[in-house]
Design an enzyme around this catalytic site. Structure first.
Site, PDB file in Angstrom:
ATOM      1  N   HIS A 122      32.930  43.867  68.719  1.00 35.55           N
ATOM      2  CA  HIS A 122      31.987  42.755  68.650  1.00 35.55           C
ATOM      3  C   HIS A 122      30.582  43.308  68.870  1.00 35.55           C
ATOM      4  O   HIS A 122      30.391  44.333  69.531  1.00 35.55           O
ATOM      5  CB  HIS A 122      32.335  41.744  69.752  1.00 35.55           C
ATOM      6  N   ASP A 199      36.602  45.465  76.823  1.00 37.13           N
ATOM      7  CA  ASP A 199      36.141  44.120  76.504  1.00 37.13           C
ATOM      8  C   ASP A 199      37.369  43.228  76.362  1.00 37.13           C
ATOM      9  O   ASP A 199      38.089  43.299  75.375  1.00 37.13           O
ATOM     10  CB  ASP A 199      35.329  44.157  75.199  1.00 37.13           C
ATOM     11  N   GLN A 202      38.819  38.514  74.215  1.00 36.32           N
ATOM     12  CA  GLN A 202      39.877  37.935  73.390  1.00 36.32           C
ATOM     13  C   GLN A 202      41.266  38.123  73.984  1.00 36.32           C
ATOM     14  O   GLN A 202      42.223  37.488  73.533  1.00 36.32           O
ATOM     15  CB  GLN A 202      39.834  38.548  71.984  1.00 36.32           C
ATOM     16  N   LYS A 225      36.443  31.122  76.926  1.00 31.09           N
ATOM     17  CA  LYS A 225      37.566  31.433  76.046  1.00 31.09           C
ATOM     18  C   LYS A 225      38.910  31.234  76.753  1.00 31.09           C
ATOM     19  O   LYS A 225      39.968  31.380  76.138  1.00 31.09           O
ATOM     20  CB  LYS A 225      37.442  32.860  75.517  1.00 31.09           C
ATOM     21  N   CYS A 363      30.329  38.208  64.294  1.00 28.93           N
ATOM     22  CA  CYS A 363      29.635  39.180  65.148  1.00 28.93           C
ATOM     23  C   CYS A 363      30.339  40.534  65.125  1.00 28.93           C
ATOM     24  O   CYS A 363      30.476  41.196  66.160  1.00 28.93           O
ATOM     25  CB  CYS A 363      29.505  38.672  66.579  1.00 28.93           C
TER      26      CYS A 363
END
Length: 405
Positions: A122, A199, A202, A225, A363
């Site tokens: 991202h 990261d 997600q 999220k 993104c």
């Protein structure tokens, strides 16, 4: 018991209609919807204990402080961090990565050093490192993917050299859904003496996160999220790194003592939390995590995986359908194009049929470039989605395709 109708009743927004059609919300990879218990917690905090934290001796301040710090402990349990002091509250994944890039970079990186990223990152895990390049002449090395959207591990290992200082990569791709083998990648980096940031934006809504098992040096995620409020995120960092890294921002809360000659900084986690924190958001996030635990993350993941498999199989029967991301280990994201139909056209027409999906580059423009496309349509699932909604989505895509014949 996994009662989908009871779960859906927890999300009032799902009763909306769009263009006269029942809302089918499939943009969960961007932002999940929020259950009633979360905004009820927000209301309760404002109505009952709203006061600045950490600074007051009066009852409201102490209650607000207790709720805020209880939320930190709740996050610690969610990711299985060793200490709550290693949990830093930020505004989201993006700020968490910027914090590490700025602070770690200032302390440990020099001209000529290199950082390893992947092509599926991202922008939030690319641009902060590029900004650092304006201060220090560091190099970025990029791991490619194969035709299924799987990272090339041989290339990954080959990118390490005597100048490699850091690795930063996504746990799950927001476009491809690929679940990366981050534990093994961390292990290899550590064999080379290189720390790793993961990261987890997600991953957190779908996978059980255990930062100790992963041995991650840093792990970042966003509340919005994971059925929580917007504007709240988390940076987990190993104590040994956080103690050595300089503060990211200056101000109140993060200090031990200030005079005009010198300032000394507070202990963890406050050293990285300048200013009044969003204690309303943190307590609401704790409620969201409680909600996830009541349903069971494994139950959520199983439900979403079933929907993704069913929808993928049905979509592949549509003439001209191309799905991007077919990794064996994949989370609940389907990115696709239909030959002859621009992704924006598909997205706008689906909206007229009540279907909310994401369109564009998500993104992740470097990934799109590597795939030879400008963007995709992305459908992503959450705990409240149903097979009936999957059917409605598939039928809507079929209708759009017929319009272009």
């Amino acid at each position: 018991m996994f009662d989908i109708e009871k779960i859906r009743a927890d999300f009032p927004i799902l009763s909306r209609e769009i263009c006269g059609k029942p809302l089918v919300y499939l943009d969960n990879a961007a932002t999940s919807q929020t259950p009633s218990c979360v905004f009820e917690r927000i209301s309760d905090t404002y109505c009952r204990i709203n006061a600045n934290v950490h600074r007051g001796v009066h009852t409201l301040s102490q209650e607000a402080t207790d709720a805020h710090e209880s939320a930190r402990e709740r996050v610690r349990k969610f990711i299985n961090a060793p200490k709550s002091e290693e949990v830093i509250f930020t505004r989201g994944t993006t700020e968490s990565i910027n914090l590490v890039a700025s602070s770690f970079g200032k302390k440990y990186l020099s001209d000529g050093d290199e950082i390893i990223l992947t092509v599926m990152e991202h922008h939030a895990n690319i641009v902060p490192w590029q900004l650092l390049q304006s201060d220090k002449k560091i190099g970025l090395r990029v791991v490619p993917i194969d035709e299924h959207g799987v990272l090339d591990q041989e290339v990954y290992r080959s990118l390490f050299n005597e100048r490699t200082r850091f690795v930063s990569l996504s746990h799950v791709s927001n476009v491809l859904g690929t679940v990366n083998p981050v534990k093994e990648m961390i292990r290899y980096a550590h064999e080379k003496g290189v720390p790793v940031l993961i990261d987890g934006a997600q991953a957190a809504p779908h996978l059980r996160i255990d930062v100790q098992d992963l041995d991650a040096d840093f792990y970042v995620l966003s509340a919005h999220k994971v059925y929580g409020p917007t504007g709240i995120g988390v940076l987990y960092g190993k104590e040994k790194w956080l103690n050595e890294m300089p503060p990211y921002q200056g101000g109140g809360e993060m200090i031990a003592h200030v005079d005009f000659e010198k300032t000394t900084f507070g202990n963890l986690p406050f050293k990285f939390e300048a200013g009044t924190p969003d204690y309303v958001g943190t307590t609401a996030f704790a409620s969201a995590l409680d909600y996830v635990d009541r349903i069971g993350l494994e139950n959520i993941a199983s439900h979403e995986a079933g929907l993704m498999k069913y929808t993928t199989e049905r979509l592949m029967k549509i003439e001209g359908m191309r799905i991007f991301g077919t990794a064996p280990e994949k989370s609940s994201v389907i990115s696709f194009l239909v030959d002859g139909i621009h992704h924006y056209d598909m997205g706008m027409l689906l909206d007229k049929l009540g279907i909310a999906v994401r369109t564009g580059h998500h993104c992740a423009q470097p990934l799109m470039t590597s795939l030879g496309i400008e963007g995709t349509v992305r459908a992503s699932f959450a705990v409240y989605n149903t097979q009936a909604e999957a059917d409605a989505f598939i039928t809507a895509v079929e209708k759009v395709v017929k319009m272009f014949k």
